[in-house]
Design a protein around this motif. Sequence first.
Motif, mmCIF file in Angstrom:
data_model
loop_
_atom_site.group_PDB
_atom_site.id
_atom_site.type_symbol
_atom_site.label_atom_id
_atom_site.label_comp_id
_atom_site.label_asym_id
_atom_site.label_seq_id
_atom_site.Cartn_x
_atom_site.Cartn_y
_atom_site.Cartn_z
ATOM 1 N N TRP A 3 8.968 2.983 8.039
ATOM 2 C CA TRP A 3 8.922 2.140 6.846
ATOM 3 C C TRP A 3 10.028 2.553 5.882
ATOM 4 C CZ3 TRP A 3 5.327 -1.617 7.303
ATOM 5 C CH2 TRP A 3 4.262 -1.403 8.178
ATOM 6 N N VAL A 4 10.592 1.584 5.202
ATOM 7 C CA VAL A 4 11.494 1.863 4.093
ATOM 8 C C VAL A 4 11.059 0.994 2.916
ATOM 9 C CG1 VAL A 4 13.220 0.193 4.936
ATOM 10 C CG2 VAL A 4 13.886 1.957 3.272
ATOM 11 N N VAL A 5 10.959 1.610 1.752
ATOM 12 C CA VAL A 5 10.491 0.927 0.544
ATOM 13 C C VAL A 5 11.531 1.103 -0.545
ATOM 14 C CG1 VAL A 5 8.651 0.781 -1.170
ATOM 15 C CG2 VAL A 5 8.095 1.422 1.178
ATOM 16 N N TRP A 6 11.839 -0.002 -1.257
ATOM 17 C CA TRP A 6 12.771 0.063 -2.375
ATOM 18 C C TRP A 6 12.020 0.069 -3.701
ATOM 19 C CZ3 TRP A 6 14.030 -2.200 2.202
ATOM 20 C CH2 TRP A 6 15.251 -1.822 2.766
ATOM 21 N N ARG A 7 12.626 0.675 -4.688
ATOM 22 C CA ARG A 7 11.995 0.807 -6.007
ATOM 23 C C ARG A 7 11.707 -0.564 -6.617
ATOM 24 N NH1 ARG A 7 12.185 5.135 -9.400
ATOM 25 N NH2 ARG A 7 11.595 4.731 -11.560
ATOM 26 N N MET A 61 0.836 -1.211 0.000
ATOM 27 C CA MET A 61 0.000 0.000 0.000
ATOM 28 C C MET A 61 0.867 1.257 0.000
ATOM 29 S SD MET A 61 -2.841 -1.314 2.776
ATOM 30 C CE MET A 61 -3.944 0.093 2.693
ATOM 31 N N ILE A 62 1.928 1.224 0.810
ATOM 32 C CA ILE A 62 2.816 2.392 0.884
ATOM 33 C C ILE A 62 3.618 2.531 -0.401
ATOM 34 C CG2 ILE A 62 4.767 3.408 2.141
ATOM 35 C CD1 ILE A 62 3.666 2.013 4.655
ATOM 36 N N ALA A 63 4.043 1.414 -0.982
ATOM 37 C CA ALA A 63 4.786 1.462 -2.236
ATOM 38 C C ALA A 63 3.940 2.085 -3.345
ATOM 39 C CB ALA A 63 5.235 0.058 -2.645
ATOM 40 N N ARG A 64 2.682 1.726 -3.416
ATOM 41 C CA ARG A 64 1.797 2.331 -4.419
ATOM 42 C C ARG A 64 1.574 3.820 -4.135
ATOM 43 N NH1 ARG A 64 -1.016 -2.795 -3.950
ATOM 44 N NH2 ARG A 64 -0.720 -3.996 -5.863
ATOM 45 N N LEU A 65 1.507 4.167 -2.855
ATOM 46 C CA LEU A 65 1.351 5.572 -2.483
ATOM 47 C C LEU A 65 2.530 6.398 -3.000
ATOM 48 C CD1 LEU A 65 -0.518 7.466 -0.765
ATOM 49 C CD2 LEU A 65 1.069 7.052 1.135
ATOM 50 N N PHE A 66 3.723 5.771 -3.031
ATOM 51 C CA PHE A 66 4.929 6.450 -3.504
ATOM 52 C C PHE A 66 5.201 6.180 -4.980
ATOM 53 C CE2 PHE A 66 6.773 6.099 1.061
ATOM 54 C CZ PHE A 66 5.919 7.092 1.483
ATOM 55 N N ASN A 67 4.212 5.645 -5.691
ATOM 56 C CA ASN A 67 4.286 5.427 -7.139
ATOM 57 C C ASN A 67 5.413 4.475 -7.552
ATOM 58 O OD1 ASN A 67 2.139 7.309 -8.240
ATOM 59 N ND2 ASN A 67 3.344 8.745 -7.022
ATOM 60 N N ALA A 68 5.600 3.416 -6.786
ATOM 61 C CA ALA A 68 6.572 2.396 -7.178
ATOM 62 C C ALA A 68 6.097 1.716 -8.454
ATOM 63 C CB ALA A 68 6.740 1.371 -6.060
ATOM 64 N N PRO A 69 7.025 1.360 -9.343
ATOM 65 C CA PRO A 69 6.647 0.743 -10.638
ATOM 66 C C PRO A 69 6.251 -0.716 -10.464
ATOM 67 C CG PRO A 69 9.031 0.904 -10.460
ATOM 68 C CD PRO A 69 8.488 1.577 -9.232
ATOM 69 N N ASP A 92 9.035 11.186 -5.688
ATOM 70 C CA ASP A 92 9.056 9.781 -5.310
ATOM 71 C C ASP A 92 9.588 8.903 -6.439
ATOM 72 O OD1 ASP A 92 6.931 9.983 -7.060
ATOM 73 O OD2 ASP A 92 5.380 9.759 -5.521
ATOM 74 N N PHE A 93 9.054 7.695 -6.563
ATOM 75 C CA PHE A 93 9.558 6.743 -7.553
ATOM 76 C C PHE A 93 9.202 7.116 -8.986
ATOM 77 C CE2 PHE A 93 9.308 3.820 -3.758
ATOM 78 C CZ PHE A 93 10.687 3.696 -3.601
ATOM 79 N N ARG A 94 8.482 8.191 -9.176
ATOM 80 C CA ARG A 94 8.289 8.708 -10.532
ATOM 81 C C ARG A 94 9.610 9.217 -11.105
ATOM 82 N NH1 ARG A 94 3.330 12.629 -9.105
ATOM 83 N NH2 ARG A 94 4.453 12.554 -7.110
ATOM 84 N N LEU A 95 10.562 9.562 -10.245
ATOM 85 C CA LEU A 95 11.891 10.012 -10.670
ATOM 86 C C LEU A 95 12.803 8.795 -10.796
ATOM 87 C CD1 LEU A 95 12.204 13.123 -8.325
ATOM 88 C CD2 LEU A 95 11.372 13.044 -10.683
ATOM 89 N N PRO A 96 13.499 8.645 -11.897
ATOM 90 C CA PRO A 96 14.226 7.400 -12.179
ATOM 91 C C PRO A 96 15.353 7.071 -11.208
ATOM 92 C CG PRO A 96 14.790 9.110 -13.792
ATOM 93 C CD PRO A 96 13.621 9.618 -13.016
ATOM 94 N N LEU A 97 15.991 8.066 -10.594
ATOM 95 C CA LEU A 97 17.129 7.789 -9.726
ATOM 96 C C LEU A 97 16.744 7.567 -8.264
ATOM 97 C CD1 LEU A 97 19.914 10.186 -11.100
ATOM 98 C CD2 LEU A 97 19.578 7.752 -11.536
ATOM 99 N N VAL A 98 15.480 7.782 -7.922
ATOM 100 C CA VAL A 98 15.042 7.523 -6.549
ATOM 101 C C VAL A 98 14.896 6.010 -6.379
ATOM 102 C CG1 VAL A 98 13.188 7.818 -4.867
ATOM 103 C CG2 VAL A 98 13.882 9.738 -6.315
ATOM 104 N N LYS A 99 15.779 5.438 -5.561
ATOM 105 C CA LYS A 99 15.817 3.986 -5.410
ATOM 106 C C LYS A 99 15.182 3.508 -4.105
ATOM 107 C CE LYS A 99 18.079 3.591 -9.268
ATOM 108 N NZ LYS A 99 17.404 3.022 -10.463
ATOM 109 N N SER A 100 15.100 4.382 -3.089
ATOM 110 C CA SER A 100 14.466 3.986 -1.826
ATOM 111 C C SER A 100 13.928 5.212 -1.116
ATOM 112 C CB SER A 100 15.452 3.227 -0.923
ATOM 113 O OG SER A 100 16.630 3.987 -0.689
ATOM 114 N N ILE A 101 12.906 4.980 -0.303
ATOM 115 C CA ILE A 101 12.220 6.051 0.433
ATOM 116 C C ILE A 101 11.896 5.536 1.830
ATOM 117 C CG2 ILE A 101 10.152 7.503 0.566
ATOM 118 C CD1 ILE A 101 9.905 7.224 -2.490
#
Length: 392
Positions: free
Chosen positions: A185-189, A1-9, A160-169
């Motif tokens: 929480w920590v989420v990886w791309r 849910m959090i990964a989708r919130l941060f637009n993970a691919p 967020d993960f919409r930017l190509p170089l953002v690898k973790s949040i």
Amino acid sequence: MIARLFNAPLGDTETAMGVGTVGSSEAIMLAGLAFKRNWQNKRKAEGKTYDKPNIVTGANVQVCWEKFARYFEVELKEIKLSEGYYVMDPDKAVEMVDENTICVAAILGSTLTGEFEDVKRLDDLLVKKNDATGWNTPIHVDAASGGFIAPFIYPELEWDFRLPLVKSINVSGHKYGLVYAGIGWVVWRTQHDLPDELIFHINYLGADQPTFTLNFSKGSTQIIAQYYQLIRLGFEGYTNVMENCRENMLVLKEGIEKTERFNIVSKDVGVPLVAFSLKGQSFHSEFEISEMLRRFGWIVPAYTMPADAQHITVLRVVIREDFSRTLAERLVADILKVLHELDTLPSKISRKMGAEDFGNVKGKKVKREKLMEVIVGWRKFVKDRKKMNGVC
């Protein structure tokens, strides 16, 4: 849910890669370890040295970044601040990146002023440098405060993960995730951004369970609370809470501005907080205001900025979901009471202590030295008055 919130691919069948942690401190440690190991593996494969890793970030980072650097032997290359600009400058950050940089850490919601750093510009500049050098330096976003704010009230903001170089949040559930203390929480791309060699697999609980943590046994109550809040409030509920916090922040900001005694240091776009400092050559300091506000039940921290803006002192009020408009108006009223009382203090101290002990400040002394003399004199006056009255 959090990964989708941060637009993970994520695709329909893909599983997000992330870890529940004890606050953002552990989350940052784990993200930093992943960056360090990925960088070391790449350097080893290229036959290059891998003993001098560094991280580039602003001097406004939270202390957990300094802990990571010291504990795991990574050089912390900090971009100094300047008066009027209290976040990391993306241009200066990219200039400081070298072949040993494991990542650039950007902050979405500075602890000092609540301001969001310009992650989009950082990404654009770093893409160009990576293309020119072949280094492929990534970005980590420390969204401890802003991660549960920006997606709801600033959805157009690209950080967020919409930017190509953002690898973790990383994000703190116990800040604007609306959960009590103890969850981050920590989420990886993608799964490739977390080295599998850092993950341990256990099966003594009946099934294979991957684990990546610095902590050991801990309760699941905060995780359950986070899940409950997400499904109970939903996107609309979180949006309403964050918009309400922002509106109350603007009410407080307007009230403080109307006193005409303070400069507002914080920005309207960012974490809903108000950071402000005294105007002009005042004989009083923000530390005095902070101390006197405690008498009214307010804990308003006063602190100096990091290098090279350490001559700036600010007060900060963070607006949470339970900070109402009524409380904002009451705080402004109490600040006015404190200011009125402080305005009478110099003459009282002068009569009590004499000109030699207080206020005999030469014109060549800088503002901070003047303020320190006043603070010492004021504290002595208050201490003597307490002894005289026998009342704390």
